[in-house]
Design an enzyme around this catalytic site. Structure first.
Site, PDB file in Angstrom:
ATOM      1  N   TYR A   1       1.011  -1.102   0.039  1.00 45.83           N
ATOM      2  CA  TYR A   1      -0.097   0.064   0.034  1.00 45.83           C
ATOM      3  C   TYR A   1       0.896   1.281  -0.102  1.00 45.83           C
ATOM      4  CZ  TYR A   1      -3.852   3.121   1.820  1.00 45.83           C
ATOM      5  OH  TYR A   1      -4.439   4.087   1.850  1.00 45.83           O
TER       6      TYR A   1
ATOM      7  N   ASP B   1       0.492  -7.818   6.443  1.00 40.94           N
ATOM      8  CA  ASP B   1      -0.721  -6.881   6.221  1.00 40.94           C
ATOM      9  C   ASP B   1      -2.046  -7.939   5.442  1.00 40.94           C
ATOM     10  OD1 ASP B   1      -2.971  -5.475   5.169  1.00 40.94           O
ATOM     11  OD2 ASP B   1      -1.581  -3.732   4.799  1.00 40.94           O
TER      12      ASP B   1
ATOM     13  N   LYS C   1     -11.708  -1.552   5.216  1.00 42.23           N
ATOM     14  CA  LYS C   1     -11.981  -2.327   4.032  1.00 42.23           C
ATOM     15  C   LYS C   1     -12.904  -3.458   4.201  1.00 42.23           C
ATOM     16  CE  LYS C   1      -8.701   0.781   2.820  1.00 42.23           C
ATOM     17  NZ  LYS C   1      -7.513   0.357   2.556  1.00 42.23           N
TER      18      LYS C   1
END
Ligand SMILES: *Cc1c(COP(=O)(O)O)cnc(C)c1O
Length: 388
Positions: free
Chosen positions: A108, A180, A205
């Protein structure tokens, strides 16, 4: 976990409270009364039943801490104000000046910025490597490597890293292994059972799933790591409000069901795209053409909702498609019930020099989809009309 995960998603988000409410009450309070001076003293000494102050502990937030820990097979969860705050908590707890981190190069965007531009100021050095290659990780190890940080599947080309294999290296060198797990959710992948030490999520999310909360969580496997994280967390202070914890608990009730539909829809769309004349390439871990399909098959129960694909017409074709979708929503973020579409080259990664961007696999024609739970025929028809 007492029951199968689908059942746990419902049961861990219920409560045993004095009024027998089926849902966890929202304790929207900053502070809590003590019965008397002795009770207050007891709580401050870490004994007895009760709460002191919401930054240190709150029953609604605690219900969520237990829920995420159950789903990930961890010791206990820590709830943070965002996914980025979850990362900040992990890095500030386990790293100090002079330490070295090995991180996936596909992560990310803000994660790499956090390591490169913020933690570097505190004397922490990071090497970014393609973690889908165990050899690359081994080559990057230094005597002061204290953490291996992996996102899998990862932004934006959905590179998959073998969690079990990386955990072996981490054990060998005595580094903390952090995963993650945002793109998979605990329904599809449980890194702590595959050898990771710590899992994090952007609960913004899939876990919440309704695009109405920004939050994160950290789930360590051991009590020792939990205690270290908790001590940092209550002083860094990046908590969420009880009402947001309630919303995420409500989101988790349908997590298993949502993931099932996300996976079904994404698989159909990935196959549709792979056979479309205007599409050059599709990146989806569920496709046999994906370079790490076998690893994904081994460690995931489904391939989730994220698809990237390359349009043949480059930048112009990408922009045109963004302006032509009607069912898909043009927005960043992911993991909600609604299908989101975005064009990294003109949006999230427009500020990146073209050369670096292409090196990272973000070509001009790359489109990223977060497939929602709508009727898949409507989604396919929309993508089809937008490409023509
Ligand atoms: C969104 C995201 C984050 C950051 O989470 P925020 O809640 O936006 O702070 C971290 N990792 C991944 C994989 C993400 O998708």
């Amino acid at each position: 976990m007492k029951h199968k995960i689908e059942t746990e998603c419902i049961h861990i988000t219920m409560d045993n409270n004095e009024h027998l409410a089926v849902n966890v009450p929202i304790y929207q309070t900053s502070t809590f009364k003590f019965h008397n001076a002795d009770h207050g003293a007891e709580l401050f000494a870490g004994k007895g039943q009760g709460y002191i102050y919401t930054r240190i502990g709150n029953p609604t937030i605690e219900a969520l801490e237990k829920a995420v820990a159950t789903l990930e097979h961890g010791y206990k969860g820590l709830i943070t104000s965002s996914g980025m705050a979850a990362e900040t908590l992990i890095f500030s707890t386990f790293l100090k000046s002079g330490d070295h981190v090995i991180s996936s190069e596909s992560v990310y965007g803000p994660t790499s910025t956090l390591l490169k531009n913020v933690f570097s100021n505190f004397g922490i050095e990071t090497t970014f490597v393609d973690t889908s290659s165990i050899e690359e990780i081994k080559k990057a190890v230094k005597p002061n490597t204290k953490m291996i940080y992996v996102e899998t599947p990862a932004n934006p080309t959905l590179v998959v890293t073998d969690i079990e294999e990386v955990s072996k290296i981490a054990k060998e060198i005595g580094a903390k292994f952090v995963v993650d797990n945002t793109f998979s959710s605990p329904i599809l992948q449980q890194p702590l059972t595959l050898g990771a030490d710590i899992v994090l999520h952007s609960m913004t999310k899939f876990l919440n799933g309704h695009a109405d909360v920004v939050a994160g969580c950290v789930i360590p496997k051991t009590e020792e790591d939990y205690k270290a994280l908790y001590s940092t967390h209550k002083h860094l202070g990046g908590i969420i409000s009880p009402i947001e914890a309630f919303l995420i608990l409500r989101g988790i009730k349908t997590l298993a069901l949502r993931m099932e539909r996300h996976c079904q829809n994404a698989m159909k769309i990935a196959k549709f795209l792979e056979n479309h004349p205007k599409v050059e390439r599709v990146f989806y871990p569920g496709l046999e053409s994906h370079p790490q399909h076998e690893v994904a098959k081994k460690q995931m129960k489904g391939y989730s909702a994220m698809i990237s694909f390359e349009l043949k017409g480059g930048l112009e074709a990408g922009k045109k498609m963004m302006n032509s979708v009607k069912v898909c929503t043009l927005a960043v973020s992911l993991g909600g019930v609604e299908t989101l579409i975005q064009h990294p080259a003109s949006m999230t990664h427009a500020g990146m020099p073209k050369e670096l961007r292409e090196q990272a696999g973000i070509t001009d024609g790359l489109v990223r989809l977060s497939v929602g739970i709508e009727n898949v025929e409507d989604l396919i028809a929309d993508l089809d009309q937008a490409m023509s």
